[in-house]
Every structure is written in C-alpha cells, then in structure tokens.
Write a protein that holds these residues in place. Structure first.
Motif, mmCIF file in Angstrom:
data_model
loop_
_atom_site.group_PDB
_atom_site.id
_atom_site.type_symbol
_atom_site.label_atom_id
_atom_site.label_comp_id
_atom_site.label_asym_id
_atom_site.label_seq_id
_atom_site.Cartn_x
_atom_site.Cartn_y
_atom_site.Cartn_z
ATOM 1 N N ARG A 194 -31.383 1.944 67.713
ATOM 2 C CA ARG A 194 -30.909 3.239 66.900
ATOM 3 C C ARG A 194 -29.732 3.709 67.370
ATOM 4 N N TYR A 195 -29.991 3.783 68.688
ATOM 5 C CA TYR A 195 -28.518 4.385 69.637
ATOM 6 C C TYR A 195 -27.451 3.399 69.402
ATOM 7 N N ALA A 196 -27.776 2.073 69.485
ATOM 8 C CA ALA A 196 -26.446 1.153 69.315
ATOM 9 C C ALA A 196 -25.878 1.338 67.779
ATOM 10 N N ALA A 197 -26.881 1.343 66.864
ATOM 11 C CA ALA A 197 -26.550 1.243 65.577
ATOM 12 C C ALA A 197 -25.820 2.563 64.915
ATOM 13 N N ALA A 198 -25.777 3.666 65.794
ATOM 14 C CA ALA A 198 -25.198 4.884 65.372
ATOM 15 C C ALA A 198 -23.748 4.674 65.962
ATOM 16 N N ARG A 256 -21.771 4.032 62.523
ATOM 17 C CA ARG A 256 -21.871 4.979 61.087
ATOM 18 C C ARG A 256 -20.878 4.826 60.384
ATOM 19 N N SER A 257 -19.564 4.667 60.886
ATOM 20 C CA SER A 257 -18.316 5.087 60.185
ATOM 21 C C SER A 257 -18.032 3.560 59.092
ATOM 22 N N ARG A 258 -18.870 2.569 59.383
ATOM 23 C CA ARG A 258 -18.614 1.599 58.644
ATOM 24 C C ARG A 258 -19.108 1.580 57.209
ATOM 25 N N ASN A 259 -19.639 2.409 56.665
ATOM 26 C CA ASN A 259 -20.261 2.573 55.525
ATOM 27 C C ASN A 259 -21.204 1.611 54.788
ATOM 28 N N GLU A 260 -21.861 1.280 55.900
ATOM 29 C CA GLU A 260 -23.093 0.289 55.705
ATOM 30 C C GLU A 260 -24.461 1.129 55.658
ATOM 31 N N VAL A 281 -29.769 -1.161 61.636
ATOM 32 C CA VAL A 281 -30.901 -1.064 62.556
ATOM 33 C C VAL A 281 -31.774 -2.547 62.684
ATOM 34 N N GLN A 282 -31.754 -3.143 61.330
ATOM 35 C CA GLN A 282 -32.602 -4.312 61.378
ATOM 36 C C GLN A 282 -31.866 -5.458 61.999
ATOM 37 N N VAL A 283 -30.545 -5.362 61.782
ATOM 38 C CA VAL A 283 -29.833 -6.625 62.517
ATOM 39 C C VAL A 283 -29.799 -6.198 64.098
ATOM 40 N N GLY A 284 -29.687 -4.922 64.510
ATOM 41 C CA GLY A 284 -29.889 -4.906 65.837
ATOM 42 C C GLY A 284 -31.033 -5.127 66.351
ATOM 43 N N ALA A 322 -30.265 -5.567 77.666
ATOM 44 C CA ALA A 322 -30.230 -5.849 76.138
ATOM 45 C C ALA A 322 -29.101 -5.251 75.418
ATOM 46 N N MET A 323 -28.331 -4.064 75.752
ATOM 47 C CA MET A 323 -27.371 -3.482 74.842
ATOM 48 C C MET A 323 -26.404 -4.366 74.568
ATOM 49 N N PRO A 324 -25.615 -5.550 75.316
ATOM 50 C CA PRO A 324 -24.689 -6.298 74.815
ATOM 51 C C PRO A 324 -25.063 -7.283 73.812
ATOM 52 N N THR A 325 -26.360 -7.632 73.892
ATOM 53 C CA THR A 325 -26.866 -8.424 72.998
ATOM 54 C C THR A 325 -27.124 -7.758 71.400
ATOM 55 N N VAL A 326 -27.657 -6.809 71.675
ATOM 56 C CA VAL A 326 -27.821 -5.894 70.443
ATOM 57 C C VAL A 326 -26.519 -5.397 69.630
ATOM 58 N N VAL A 327 -25.626 -4.938 70.360
ATOM 59 C CA VAL A 327 -24.379 -4.725 69.819
ATOM 60 C C VAL A 327 -23.417 -5.914 69.527
ATOM 61 N N GLY A 328 -23.544 -7.261 70.139
ATOM 62 C CA GLY A 328 -23.012 -8.443 69.695
ATOM 63 C C GLY A 328 -23.547 -8.500 68.311
ATOM 64 N N GLU A 329 -24.880 -8.721 68.155
ATOM 65 C CA GLU A 329 -25.534 -8.955 66.861
ATOM 66 C C GLU A 329 -25.120 -8.208 65.747
ATOM 67 N N ILE A 330 -24.827 -6.950 65.818
ATOM 68 C CA ILE A 330 -24.367 -6.197 64.754
ATOM 69 C C ILE A 330 -22.975 -6.380 64.548
ATOM 70 N N LYS A 331 -22.117 -6.557 65.512
ATOM 71 C CA LYS A 331 -20.682 -6.746 65.165
ATOM 72 C C LYS A 331 -20.645 -8.230 64.736
ATOM 73 N N ARG A 332 -21.373 -9.300 64.991
ATOM 74 C CA ARG A 332 -21.447 -10.434 64.317
ATOM 75 C C ARG A 332 -21.889 -10.313 62.878
ATOM 76 N N TYR A 333 -22.684 -9.359 62.804
ATOM 77 C CA TYR A 333 -23.242 -9.059 61.037
ATOM 78 C C TYR A 333 -21.991 -8.369 60.351
ATOM 79 N N PHE A 334 -21.124 -7.588 61.046
ATOM 80 C CA PHE A 334 -20.081 -7.280 60.306
ATOM 81 C C PHE A 334 -19.299 -8.252 60.101
ATOM 82 N N ARG A 335 -18.853 -9.061 61.097
ATOM 83 C CA ARG A 335 -17.741 -9.878 60.954
ATOM 84 C C ARG A 335 -18.033 -11.013 60.096
ATOM 85 N N ASP A 336 -19.166 -11.344 59.865
ATOM 86 C CA ASP A 336 -19.653 -12.667 59.083
ATOM 87 C C ASP A 336 -20.208 -12.281 57.447
#
Length: 318
Positions: free
Chosen positions: A107-111, A114-118, A124-127, A150-164
């Motif tokens: 939840r902290y990484a997903a916060a 917030r500005s991405r309007n998703e 959170v599910q992707v993270g 774990a933080m780089p893995t969680v953030v990387g998964e969220i960034k990959r979701y936004f990119r793809d």
C-alpha cells in the motif's frame, strides 16, 4: 528563644511501577534504534505504509510499534518458511501469512502512483504480485531486511503494469525512460528560467537530439486517448471528428468497381475488350465494329450476351 525545628524534608513520591523514567526512555531509544538489524532510514514508514482512507492517523509511536511487530513477525515466518517443503499445506499457510503481514508495504508503494488516475485497488493488486515474487525469492541468510529487498520488486511490478497495460498506445521502453528524463529536465529549466523551456534547451541539457525530445513529448500523451467526438475545451468548437475529413463522393462506387472487376474476368477476352471500348473508351457500336472488323449487329448481340452473364453472376442483385 523559640526552639529551632529541623527543615521539612521534601515530600517524595514513589513512581508507579508501570511508568518508565524519562531519562531511561531517552537513553534506551538511541540504543534500540541502532540495534534493530541496522534498519535503513524510513524503514518503519516504508513497512507500515499509509493509513487506510477514512481512518484517523495513528500516533508515530503506534506506527513504529506496528512496524516493529510486522518485521519481527516476518522474520519468524521466514525462518519457518525456509524449513517447509514447497507444495505442502503448511508451506502455503505460512506463505499466505507472509503476504498478509507485508501488505502495508504494498500500500505504501502504491501510494506513490496516486497521480496516475488509476484505481488504487488495481495498483495494490499488481503490487501484491511483486510482493509474492519477492517472498518466493527472498533469502533471509543474506542479512538483508525483507522490506529493503521487496520494495524494488513491488515498485518494478507496478511500473511494468503502467508501461505495458495502462498506456493507450504502447511505446518502447527506451522512449518511456527518456520521457521521464525529459519531464525532469523540463521542471528544472522552468524553475531556472521562469518560463517553459524550448525543445532546443531540453535537448541541450540532456545531450540528445531535438527529434528525440519531440518523440518523448508525444509518447507522454499516450496514456489516455481523446475521443474524436469530444468537444474542444475552452474554444467552443465542435469535436475533432466534425472538423476533419469530408465525405468522398466516389466512396459509394468503390464496392461496385470491385464487383465489376470480379465479373469482367469471367467473360471471354473478346467480350471484355468490347465492354472496355464501349464504356471506358466511350466508342459507339459502329466504331467498335470497325475496330474489331465485325458487323455492328454482332457487336450488339455480344454486348447483350455479356450483360446477361454479368447479371446472372451478380451476387448483390441475386
């Protein structure tokens, strides 16, 4: 002379047994902070994560206590998790407990996004997927705190979701990463000059070509597509669809021309030539008869027979 009395001793109050001495608390705090496995700055906030929407913010001491409890529970669970055989019910139960205990980290990484309007639930599910991957790959024997791992893995998964998945138009990864640099350079130059920078200034700061800057700006607009029927904001003009293009008068004849081409190839070569001379070269039957060396009556019969074949083969009229 009155007798001198001994001065009254100051009244001494015994401290309650459950109240700690402030001096002892001040001495204990630095030792405790430096003893917890050398946690990185902000580790409590990173692991605990933001409060749930609508809930009052917990005091800092409460958040630190929760973070310490979560880290202690995570360490105990990982020690047990390493001794279990994958695929067993106990292994799955401990794995689920690790996921639940570290959801505040997600939840902290997903916060941060917030500005991405998703929808935050989707982020959170992707993270959480990144958290599960980190749990499966974590090795507690390396001496690294799990939130740090774990933080780089969680953030990387969220960034990959936004990119793809989030972008309306997929852009190459290099262009996406360069777009982030262009945004940063734009903000810095805006503060420096007090105005929006030019493309040449951005390109000079990043040492890249102006065409790449323009390509990055276009890539940044690919998150959300605008409907062609949407009215333009502010100018009161009709939608883009009403202002672009026109109705081609020859558009209705495209299907008919394609059909005629399909039917003509089914006729004999001489009849094809007669039709071309009559309707594409605009020759009369007399001129066609002189061209082919046959009588005008024969040309008329051939035309009639060709029309009959074309009508019988026309699927639209049928």
């Amino acid at each position: 002379m009155p007798a001198r009395t001994a001065p009254e001793a100051p009244l001494r109050r015994d401290k309650p047994t459950d109240e700690a001495d402030p001096t002892e608390a001040s001495d204990e705090q630095p030792r405790r902070a430096g003893h917890e496995d050398r946690a990185t700055p902000g580790d409590h906030e990173r692991h605990e994560g933001p409060e749930e929407p609508g809930e009052p913010a917990a005091p800092p001491s409460t958040r630190e206590s929760r973070g310490a409890d979560a880290r202690a529970l995570t360490q105990v669970l990982f020690k047990k998790f390493a001794t279990l055989e994958p695929g067993t019910p106990e292994h799955a139960r401990v794995r689920a407990a690790l996921i639940e205990a570290n959801l505040p980290l997600v939840r902290y990484a997903a916060a941060r996004f917030r500005s991405r309007n998703e929808p935050m639930e989707d982020v959170v599910q992707v993270g959480t997927i990144g958290l599960i991957n980190a749990i499966d790959r974590f090795d507690p024997d390396r001496g690294v705190q799990f939130p740090t791992f774990a933080m780089p893995t969680v953030v990387g998964e969220i960034k990959r979701y936004f990119r793809d998945n989030v972008r309306t138009v997929h852009v190459p990864r290099r262009l996406h990463e360069l777009w982030v640099q262009v945004n940063g350079a734009t903000e810095d130059l805006t503060v420096l000059h007090g105005r929006s920078p030019t493309t040449a200034e951005i390109a000079d700061r990043l040492k890249i070509a102006e065409d790449e800057v323009l390509a990055c700006i276009e890539a940044g607009r690919s998150y959300h597509a605008t409907s062609l029927e949407a009215a333009q904001e502010g100018d009161g003009l009709p939608g883009l669809l009403d202002r672009l293009g026109y109705e081609d008068p020859a558009l209705a004849g495209v299907e008919h021309r394609d059909l005629v081409r399909h039917l003509l190839v089914q006729l004999p070569e001489r009849e094809q030539r007669i039709l071309l001379l009559r309707y594409y070269s605009n020759l009369t039957q007399s001129q066609i008869s002189a061209e082919l060396g046959v009588s005008q009556m024969h040309v008329s019969r051939l035309l009639s027979r060709s029309f009959a074949r074309l009508r019988s083969a026309n699927r639209i009229d049928a």
